[in-house]
Design a protein around this motif. Structure first.
Motif, mmCIF file in Angstrom:
data_model
loop_
_atom_site.group_PDB
_atom_site.id
_atom_site.type_symbol
_atom_site.label_atom_id
_atom_site.label_comp_id
_atom_site.label_asym_id
_atom_site.label_seq_id
_atom_site.Cartn_x
_atom_site.Cartn_y
_atom_site.Cartn_z
ATOM 1 N N ALA A 41 43.812 66.306 21.858
ATOM 2 C CA ALA A 41 42.376 66.111 21.591
ATOM 3 C C ALA A 41 41.537 65.976 22.848
ATOM 4 O O ALA A 41 40.301 65.981 22.764
ATOM 5 N N ALA A 42 42.187 65.818 24.012
ATOM 6 C CA ALA A 42 41.428 65.605 25.242
ATOM 7 C C ALA A 42 40.459 66.759 25.483
ATOM 8 O O ALA A 42 40.873 67.899 25.662
ATOM 9 N N ALA A 43 39.179 66.453 25.470
ATOM 10 C CA ALA A 43 38.152 67.488 25.637
ATOM 11 C C ALA A 43 36.889 66.842 26.171
ATOM 12 O O ALA A 43 36.688 65.636 26.087
ATOM 13 N N GLY A 44 36.013 67.684 26.713
ATOM 14 C CA GLY A 44 34.741 67.173 27.214
ATOM 15 C C GLY A 44 34.393 67.776 28.539
ATOM 16 O O GLY A 44 35.255 68.284 29.269
ATOM 17 N N GLY A 45 33.109 67.706 28.877
ATOM 18 C CA GLY A 45 32.642 68.311 30.101
ATOM 19 C C GLY A 45 32.810 67.433 31.311
ATOM 20 O O GLY A 45 32.743 67.915 32.446
ATOM 21 N N GLU A 46 33.016 66.122 31.120
ATOM 22 C CA GLU A 46 33.224 65.203 32.226
ATOM 23 C C GLU A 46 34.510 64.433 31.990
ATOM 24 O O GLU A 46 34.980 64.294 30.845
ATOM 25 N N ALA A 47 35.071 63.893 33.073
ATOM 26 C CA ALA A 47 36.328 63.158 32.957
ATOM 27 C C ALA A 47 36.200 61.987 31.993
ATOM 28 O O ALA A 47 37.111 61.712 31.206
ATOM 29 N N ALA A 48 35.067 61.300 32.014
ATOM 30 C CA ALA A 48 34.877 60.151 31.123
ATOM 31 C C ALA A 48 34.931 60.589 29.667
ATOM 32 O O ALA A 48 35.492 59.888 28.806
ATOM 33 N N ALA A 49 34.348 61.751 29.355
ATOM 34 C CA ALA A 49 34.359 62.250 27.980
ATOM 35 C C ALA A 49 35.770 62.659 27.560
ATOM 36 O O ALA A 49 36.181 62.449 26.415
ATOM 37 N N VAL A 50 36.532 63.234 28.493
ATOM 38 C CA VAL A 50 37.926 63.609 28.199
ATOM 39 C C VAL A 50 38.731 62.366 27.862
ATOM 40 O O VAL A 50 39.482 62.331 26.878
ATOM 41 N N ALA A 51 38.598 61.331 28.674
ATOM 42 C CA ALA A 51 39.350 60.099 28.437
ATOM 43 C C ALA A 51 38.964 59.460 27.120
ATOM 44 O O ALA A 51 39.817 58.971 26.373
ATOM 45 N N ARG A 52 37.661 59.470 26.802
ATOM 46 C CA ARG A 52 37.203 58.846 25.553
ATOM 47 C C ARG A 52 37.714 59.624 24.350
ATOM 48 O O ARG A 52 38.152 59.023 23.356
ATOM 49 N N SER A 53 37.718 60.944 24.400
ATOM 50 C CA SER A 53 38.202 61.736 23.267
ATOM 51 C C SER A 53 39.703 61.537 23.071
ATOM 52 O O SER A 53 40.198 61.472 21.933
ATOM 53 N N ALA A 54 40.443 61.438 24.166
ATOM 54 C CA ALA A 54 41.883 61.183 24.065
ATOM 55 C C ALA A 54 42.143 59.826 23.445
ATOM 56 O O ALA A 54 43.037 59.666 22.596
ATOM 57 N N TYR A 55 41.376 58.828 23.853
ATOM 58 C CA TYR A 55 41.529 57.470 23.315
ATOM 59 C C TYR A 55 41.246 57.428 21.817
ATOM 60 O O TYR A 55 42.014 56.846 21.040
ATOM 61 N N GLU A 56 40.164 58.063 21.382
ATOM 62 C CA GLU A 56 39.815 58.048 19.958
ATOM 63 C C GLU A 56 40.883 58.761 19.131
ATOM 64 O O GLU A 56 41.238 58.319 18.027
ATOM 65 N N ALA A 57 41.412 59.864 19.645
ATOM 66 C CA ALA A 57 42.472 60.578 18.928
ATOM 67 C C ALA A 57 43.740 59.734 18.853
ATOM 68 O O ALA A 57 44.448 59.742 17.837
ATOM 69 N N ALA A 58 44.031 58.996 19.924
ATOM 70 C CA ALA A 58 45.203 58.121 19.927
ATOM 71 C C ALA A 58 45.061 57.021 18.880
ATOM 72 O O ALA A 58 46.034 56.672 18.194
ATOM 73 N N ARG A 59 43.858 56.488 18.727
ATOM 74 C CA ARG A 59 43.636 55.453 17.717
ATOM 75 C C ARG A 59 43.899 55.991 16.316
ATOM 76 O O ARG A 59 44.542 55.329 15.483
ATOM 77 N N LYS A 60 43.433 57.187 16.046
ATOM 78 C CA LYS A 60 43.662 57.784 14.723
ATOM 79 C C LYS A 60 45.151 58.067 14.507
ATOM 80 O O LYS A 60 45.687 57.833 13.416
ATOM 81 N N ALA A 61 45.807 58.562 15.537
ATOM 82 C CA ALA A 61 47.244 58.839 15.417
ATOM 83 C C ALA A 61 48.027 57.554 15.184
ATOM 84 O O ALA A 61 48.994 57.529 14.413
ATOM 85 N N LEU A 62 47.615 56.476 15.844
ATOM 86 C CA LEU A 62 48.284 55.188 15.658
ATOM 87 C C LEU A 62 48.173 54.725 14.206
ATOM 88 O O LEU A 62 49.158 54.274 13.607
ATOM 89 N N ALA A 63 46.988 54.857 13.634
ATOM 90 C CA ALA A 63 46.776 54.419 12.249
ATOM 91 C C ALA A 63 47.649 55.197 11.267
ATOM 92 O O ALA A 63 47.983 54.690 10.184
ATOM 93 N N ALA A 64 48.044 56.410 11.657
ATOM 94 C CA ALA A 64 48.847 57.247 10.763
ATOM 95 C C ALA A 64 50.345 57.007 10.904
ATOM 96 O O ALA A 64 51.127 57.525 10.107
ATOM 97 N N THR A 65 50.787 56.217 11.896
ATOM 98 C CA THR A 65 52.226 56.070 12.140
ATOM 99 C C THR A 65 52.994 55.442 10.981
ATOM 100 O O THR A 65 54.161 55.816 10.770
ATOM 101 N N PRO A 66 52.431 54.522 10.195
ATOM 102 C CA PRO A 66 53.227 53.978 9.085
ATOM 103 C C PRO A 66 53.639 55.037 8.064
ATOM 104 O O PRO A 66 54.651 54.866 7.379
ATOM 105 N N GLY A 67 52.865 56.119 7.968
ATOM 106 C CA GLY A 67 53.218 57.181 7.043
ATOM 107 C C GLY A 67 54.208 58.183 7.610
ATOM 108 O O GLY A 67 54.684 59.065 6.887
ATOM 109 N N GLN A 68 54.545 58.039 8.887
ATOM 110 C CA GLN A 68 55.462 58.974 9.543
ATOM 111 C C GLN A 68 56.846 58.392 9.762
ATOM 112 O O GLN A 68 57.802 59.128 9.953
ATOM 113 N N LEU A 69 56.956 57.075 9.766
ATOM 114 C CA LEU A 69 58.227 56.413 10.048
ATOM 115 C C LEU A 69 58.443 55.340 8.990
ATOM 116 O O LEU A 69 57.656 54.399 8.879
ATOM 117 N N ASP A 70 59.511 55.495 8.207
ATOM 118 C CA ASP A 70 59.725 54.625 7.051
ATOM 119 C C ASP A 70 59.777 53.148 7.416
ATOM 120 O O ASP A 70 59.257 52.302 6.685
#
Length: 542
Positions: A145-174
């Protein structure tokens, strides 16, 4: 305003990550159910980042630049990595630094996107059997998900995607779904990525590296019984020990090392490169795991944790329940480390010329995760550091007893009578009595000429030290060891313990055993391969 990832931003990232993990570490410890519910993922991640942050501070305080800071961050994380999660985080930081340490071009955002991708790829490569629903999944989501025109935007997009992926982990590992928690390592990675986003957004970090304390916010994810009513923390039939060590080895030797370790246990992670590696594995055969490292190169800073009882004792509704009692032993050789670990002790291994500090021993006490701890320093010179660690543990609410063992053979004798089912005071008295009843000796090679209680010795002479004092000056190990045994057994004894060092000749044990059998008929002999570097032979007589 947005910042570039310069040296100050690297320092800010490390400090903000340490602050975030300090706030969240009890929460992360509490939701730690995979791969083993030993309740220490938050602590391990905190200590890993603390090592990285201290390395960065040291470089920048000496006026280092951005490239040096990034490499220091990766190196500090590698040598300080703790546990499965800390080892993976170290590889993620190393992967990022491999890209970011290059001279930044005009498109820093593109470089940061490449760094996220490299970090993800290297982490997956480091784990023997990657599992989805873990911090690896969170890392991949951030890279994708890392994207954006500036480094700060890339880091923020990666962080937000990581948060969503974290919330989904209970459905991926019994095991996560059954416990009603997200992945603990992933939760820590989200904190680290959030710190990077904040650093690039210009957030000012704390001035000093401090642990904000043990008060953590309420755990936001349940940690109660699973859907079937069972305790989700229990891992039936899993390996009983966690083994971690740093390894100096050629890159070409690591492929064979991975293959051998993969057949010994699980949760295998080998990270690093350029001759320095951090090895992590869960096994039942501690000695075999360490021997694999010896065959590949030179393992050191060996840490062995017995967590089988911790996993079984983990409680629902909060952090893993402490076991009642543990023993922490400080030893000087790989074989001694394996021996003590197999006896149930948490081990701190002394590297030649680099004795452990009180902080390292205190961290081992925390890893033991017990209400009551017995400490075995096994060396008079380490007693002060062990005593300081004991004071730190007492301040954290742990009941501690320090048995003043002056040699590993006294520690072995104490471990032999250790019985956790006894009252604490009774157990300590029995262990102290066993250690005190064991006379100890060392047979060493003199490094230079000196005066001793037995006369003047020359460099190359073999010295026999009984209870710390030079009693024999001999010409070889067999001769000196025989004289030392005779003198010690003249005062009586039923058991002679021989602990062979790394430099002991192959026939030493056989020749000494034969002498004891022929000259002291009522004395039994037991031999251990201790692996200590500085002393070819330790002797104990009980």
């Amino acid at each position: 305003m947005p910042q570039t990832l310069d040296a100050d931003a690297v320092r800010a990232w490390c400090r903000l990550a340490l602050q975030a993990l300090g706030r969240a570490r009890e929460e992360i410890d509490a939701i730690n159910v995979y791969p083993v519910a030993d309740g220490d993922t938050g602590t391990n991640l905190y200590l890993t980042v603390e090592s990285a942050a201290e390395s960065v501070d040291a470089v920048l305080d000496a006026h280092g630049d951005r490239t040096q800071a990034l490499r220091a961050m990766a190196h500090g994380a590698l040598i300080g990595a703790r546990g499965n999660s800390g080892t993976i985080l170290a590889q993620l930081l190393r992967g990022m630094s491999e890209i970011l340490a290059d001279t930044p071009g005009p498109d820093e955002a593109r470089q940061l996107r490449r760094a996220f991708r490299r970090a993800c790829e290297s982490a997956y490569q480091a784990v023997a059997h990657p599992v989805e629903g873990t911090m690896l999944t969170v890392a991949r989501a951030a890279a994708d998900a890392a994207a954006g025109g500036e480094a700060a935007a890339v880091a923020r997009s990666a962080y937000e995607a990581a948060r969503k992926a974290l919330a989904a982990t209970p459905g991926q590992l019994d095991v996560l779904g059954d416990a009603g928690v997200v992945d603990a390592g992933g939760r820590g990675l989200v904190a680290v990525l959030g710190a990077l986003a904040d650093a690039l957004a210009g957030v000012v970090p704390p001035v000093r590296l401090t642990d904000p304390g043990r008060t953590a916010p309420p755990v936001p994810y349940g940690c109660g019984p699973g859907r079937d009513g069972t305790d989700p923390h229990v891992v039936p039939g899993g390996p009983g020990y966690e083994v971690i060590y740093l390894l100096e080895a050629a890159d070409s030797a690591v492929t064979a090392l991975r293959a051998r370790l993969d057949g010994l246990g699980d949760s295998l992670v080998v990270v690093g490169g350029d001759g320095l590696w951090n090895v992590h594995i869960h096994v039942d055969d501690v000695g075999a795991a360490i021997e694999a490292g010896v065959e590949a190169g030179r393992p050191y800073r060996i840490k062995v944790t017995h967590f089988g009882d911790q996993a079984r004792a983990s409680a629902s509704g909060g952090p893993a329940e402490r076991v009642l009692r543990a023993v922490v032993a400080v030893v000087r050789g790989d074989g001694l480390a394996a021996l003590c670990a197999q006896a149930g002790a948490t081990v701190v291994t002394v590297r030649p010329g680099d004795p452990p500090a009180a902080a390292e021993i205190a961290e081992a006490i925390r890893r033991a995760h017990a209400r009551e701890v017995v400490l075995l320093p096994n060396d008079a010179e380490l007693r002060r550091a062990v005593a300081d660690a004991a004071d730190q543990a007492r301040a954290e609410g742990v009941r501690v007893a320090l048995i003043p063992t002056r040699s590993a053979v006294q520690g072995i004798a104490a471990l032999a009578v250790h019985e956790p089912s006894r009252r604490f005071d009774e157990d300590v008295v029995a262990m102290t009595s066993a250690a005190g009843a064991t006379r100890y000796a060392e047979v060493v090679v003199a490094e230079h000429q000196s005066w001793t209680m037995a006369g003047v010795c020359q460099a190359g002479d073999v010295l026999g030290l009984i209870d710390g004092d030079v009693a024999v000056i001999g010409g070889n190990l067999v001769e000196t060891g025989t004289i030392v045994l005779d003198r010690m057994l003249a005062a009586g004894g039923e058991m002679a313990t021989l602990v062979l060092g790394a430099g002991a000749p192959p026939d030493l044990a056989d020749r000494l055993e034969t002498h004891v059998r022929d000259s002291h008929l009522a004395v039994d002999t037991v031999v251990y391969d201790g692996g200590q570097q500085t002393c070819p032979l330790l002797i104990g007589v009980e």
